[in-house]
Write a protein that holds these residues in place. Structure first.
Motif, mmCIF file in Angstrom:
data_model
loop_
_atom_site.group_PDB
_atom_site.id
_atom_site.type_symbol
_atom_site.label_atom_id
_atom_site.label_comp_id
_atom_site.label_asym_id
_atom_site.label_seq_id
_atom_site.Cartn_x
_atom_site.Cartn_y
_atom_site.Cartn_z
ATOM 1 N N SER A 61 0.839 -1.210 0.000
ATOM 2 C CA SER A 61 0.000 0.000 0.000
ATOM 3 C C SER A 61 0.866 1.249 0.000
ATOM 4 O O SER A 61 0.584 2.212 -0.726
ATOM 5 N N ARG A 62 1.922 1.240 0.824
ATOM 6 C CA ARG A 62 2.828 2.390 0.866
ATOM 7 C C ARG A 62 3.526 2.587 -0.479
ATOM 8 O O ARG A 62 3.656 3.710 -0.967
ATOM 9 N N LEU A 84 1.652 6.276 -7.105
ATOM 10 C CA LEU A 84 0.583 7.186 -7.538
ATOM 11 C C LEU A 84 0.998 8.642 -7.404
ATOM 12 O O LEU A 84 0.675 9.466 -8.265
ATOM 13 N N SER A 85 1.709 8.944 -6.350
ATOM 14 C CA SER A 85 2.195 10.311 -6.159
ATOM 15 C C SER A 85 3.176 10.699 -7.263
ATOM 16 O O SER A 85 3.093 11.803 -7.817
ATOM 17 N N THR A 109 -8.521 -5.049 6.840
ATOM 18 C CA THR A 109 -8.315 -3.602 6.916
ATOM 19 C C THR A 109 -7.186 -3.167 5.986
ATOM 20 O O THR A 109 -7.310 -2.162 5.272
ATOM 21 N N ALA A 110 -6.099 -3.929 5.984
ATOM 22 C CA ALA A 110 -4.985 -3.617 5.082
ATOM 23 C C ALA A 110 -5.415 -3.757 3.623
ATOM 24 O O ALA A 110 -5.007 -2.964 2.767
ATOM 25 N N ASN A 166 -6.964 -1.200 -1.541
ATOM 26 C CA ASN A 166 -7.976 -0.927 -2.564
ATOM 27 C C ASN A 166 -8.242 0.562 -2.729
ATOM 28 O O ASN A 166 -8.556 1.019 -3.828
ATOM 29 N N ARG A 167 -8.142 1.288 -1.651
ATOM 30 C CA ARG A 167 -8.346 2.735 -1.718
ATOM 31 C C ARG A 167 -7.347 3.378 -2.671
ATOM 32 O O ARG A 167 -7.689 4.275 -3.439
ATOM 33 N N PHE A 168 -6.116 2.899 -2.650
ATOM 34 C CA PHE A 168 -5.102 3.429 -3.560
ATOM 35 C C PHE A 168 -5.208 2.801 -4.945
ATOM 36 O O PHE A 168 -4.971 3.458 -5.953
ATOM 37 N N TYR A 169 -5.563 1.523 -4.982
ATOM 38 C CA TYR A 169 -5.579 0.803 -6.259
ATOM 39 C C TYR A 169 -6.621 1.360 -7.226
ATOM 40 O O TYR A 169 -6.405 1.326 -8.439
#
Length: 167
Positions: A32-33, A39-40, A116-117, A122-125
């Motif tokens: 996720s990190r 993405l950034s 949760t992880a 998914n929030r980033f994906y």
């Protein structure tokens, strides 16, 4: 294999599964990190430096699927044995059943942490468009994990009732 040995076997397997889940959760948080950083960089039109992300993530999902398949096979074999073998017994059996029940609850917490992880990933994906990732495999693993831990918790409650662990 007597009742206590069977309970000790599944208790150690539950501990092993929980430790695996904790390790996999940490790995998923690391992905996720990494994805957030990718993405950034993409958003700022900077060349993405993490060129191995897709391959690493794919390998992680494949490994996770194999681990879950192994766990599924183990529990599919042991659940019917537990239902038949565990009966009202001695005090040591009640203690072993309570120990298994506690381990099943900690496994359930580890599964919740993994879910949760997964939600964080998914929030980033949803904003990731650079490459296709096998997120469907991760989704499948998460669903199987939730189903399996639910079954483990259920069998632990059944065992507690059979051994007289709770009134």
């Amino acid at each position: 294999m007597n009742q206590i040995d069977l309970l000790e076997t599944i208790t150690s397997q539950t501990d092993s599964f929980r430790n695996t889940m904790l390790k996999e959760t940490a790995t998923l948080r690391d992905f996720s990190r990494r994805l957030e950083l990718i993405l950034s960089q993409d958003h700022k039109n900077i060349n993405v430096r993490d060129t191995s992300f897709a391959a690493d993530f794919s390998a992680f999902c494949t490994s996770l699927r194999k681990d879950f398949d192994t766990q599924l096979v183990f529990w599919q074999e042991k659940r019917p044995l537990l239902r038949k073998a565990i009966t009202q017994g001695e005090y040591a059996l009640s203690l072993a059943a309570k120990s298994f029940s506690l381990r099943a609850k900690t496994l359930s917490r580890a599964a919740d942490d993994f879910a949760t992880a997964y939600a964080e990933f998914n929030r980033f994906y949803k904003n990731y468009t650079l490459e296709k990732l096998p997120v469907w495999l991760l989704n499948s693993c998460c669903d199987d994990l939730n189903n399996l831990t639910g079954k483990i918790l259920f069998i632990s409650r059944e065992i507690i009732k059979k051994t007289g662990g709770s009134k």
